[in-house]
Design an enzyme around this catalytic site. Structure first.
Site, PDB file in Angstrom:
ATOM      1  N   SER A   1      45.529   0.457 -23.200  1.00  0.00           N
ATOM      2  CA  SER A   1      44.648   1.538 -22.752  1.00  0.00           C
ATOM      3  C   SER A   1      44.992   2.069 -21.368  1.00  0.00           C
ATOM      4  CB  SER A   1      43.186   1.066 -22.758  1.00  0.00           C
ATOM      5  OG  SER A   1      42.949   0.126 -21.724  1.00  0.00           O
TER       6      SER A   1
ATOM      7  N   LYS B   1      39.826  -0.081 -16.099  1.00  0.00           N
ATOM      8  CA  LYS B   1      39.982   1.364 -16.278  1.00  0.00           C
ATOM      9  C   LYS B   1      40.157   2.007 -14.898  1.00  0.00           C
ATOM     10  CE  LYS B   1      39.017   0.861 -20.690  1.00  0.00           C
ATOM     11  NZ  LYS B   1      40.087   0.938 -21.706  1.00  0.00           N
TER      12      LYS B   1
ATOM     13  N   SER C   1      41.870   4.719 -25.632  1.00  0.00           N
ATOM     14  CA  SER C   1      41.122   3.940 -24.652  1.00  0.00           C
ATOM     15  C   SER C   1      39.631   3.989 -24.964  1.00  0.00           C
ATOM     16  CB  SER C   1      41.372   4.483 -23.239  1.00  0.00           C
ATOM     17  OG  SER C   1      40.554   3.834 -22.284  1.00  0.00           O
TER      18      SER C   1
END
Length: 264
Positions: A74, A135, A220
């Site tokens: 991701s 992230k 993602s």
């Protein structure tokens, strides 16, 4: 990770309490009864040996730096499957182990930071709720963010992109995706996109929340799907890749060129 953290805290407290109880009561009792002839109980001996090591690991892991392994694609092309990274644990304040409660605020995430956090989950029944996710912060408190057709708009201004061609892929992931440089205010970085954009929408980021997205935009599970990230879920800021190794004993690949790379 949660189990390891619990065991580390529990073992550190247990060994410390055993040593304290021995010093305050049991050692004196042994001395009164038999002087130097009584041997120290095994549990005290083990606690004396392991407590300093456990305490150092707990302090370093909780307040200085913690290792994580990247399990998914991701965050490609910047973080690859098999990357072992270090996370700065004091960048956003000192937090208590287990509860993750901030007791010394030191800073806040900036737009472009790559952050590790406790996944808030899609719902209360989500089996991954509470697990560590990683992230990039694309929206900070006060931002108006829109994502449409694989392009970001931030506070009414389209984010600029530079086409870098087709991504070659890495160990079977990402081949054929478009490689772009995203000029996100705060940090320019690369992203991947495909012909099938995902996670369209608009968000207003309130105080105490952040919008996070993966760099592999169409592969993602991020804030576009489960909402804004609460500040209290933050674990730290990723800053260094110290190893890349996939599979048991690196049987699926080892890349020495990744060692010592900064997280972009």
């Amino acid at each position: 990770m949660k189990l390891f953290e619990f065991l580390l805290v529990a073992l550190t407290l247990a060994s410390g309490l055993i040593l304290l109880a021995d010093k305050l009561y049991f050692a004196r009792r042994r001395a009164r009864r038999a002087g130097l002839l009584d041997s120290e109980p095994a549990v005290v001996d083990y606690s004396r040996a392991f407590f300093p090591v456990l305490a150092i690991v707990l302090v370093v892991r909780s307040f200085i730096a913690e290792p994580y392994k990247i399990p998914s694609s991701s965050m490609m092309p910047n973080l690859l499957i098999g990357d072992f990274i270090l996370v700065n644990k004091f960048a956003y304040g000192l937090r208590l182990p287990l509860t993750n409660t901030t007791f010394v605020p030191l800073g806040e995430p900036a737009r472009g930071d790559v952050v590790v956090f406790h996944f808030p989950g899609h719902n209360d029944q989500d089996p991954n709720k509470g697990e560590n996710f990683i992230k990039r912060v694309v929206g900070v408190p006060g931002d108006q963010v829109a994502f449409e057709g694989n392009s970001l708009t931030l506070n009414g201004q389209p984010v600029k992109y530079e086409d870098k061609g087709i991504y070659a892929g890495h160990r079977g992931h990402g081949e054929g995706a478009s490689l772009l440089v995203e000029e996100l205010p705060g940090r320019t970085h690369t992203v991947l996109e495909t012909a099938y954009p995902a996670g369209q929408g608009e968000w207003t980021v309130p105080a105490g929340k952040y919008l996070v997205m993966g760099d592999n935009r169409d592969n993602s599970d991020d804030g576009r799907f489960w909402g804004l990230l609460p500040e209290e879920n933050l674990r730290g800021k990723a800053f260094l890749i110290w190893l890349n190794c996939s599979g048991w004993f690196c049987k699926d690949g080892f890349e020495p060129s990744r060692i010592g790379s900064g997280v972009k």
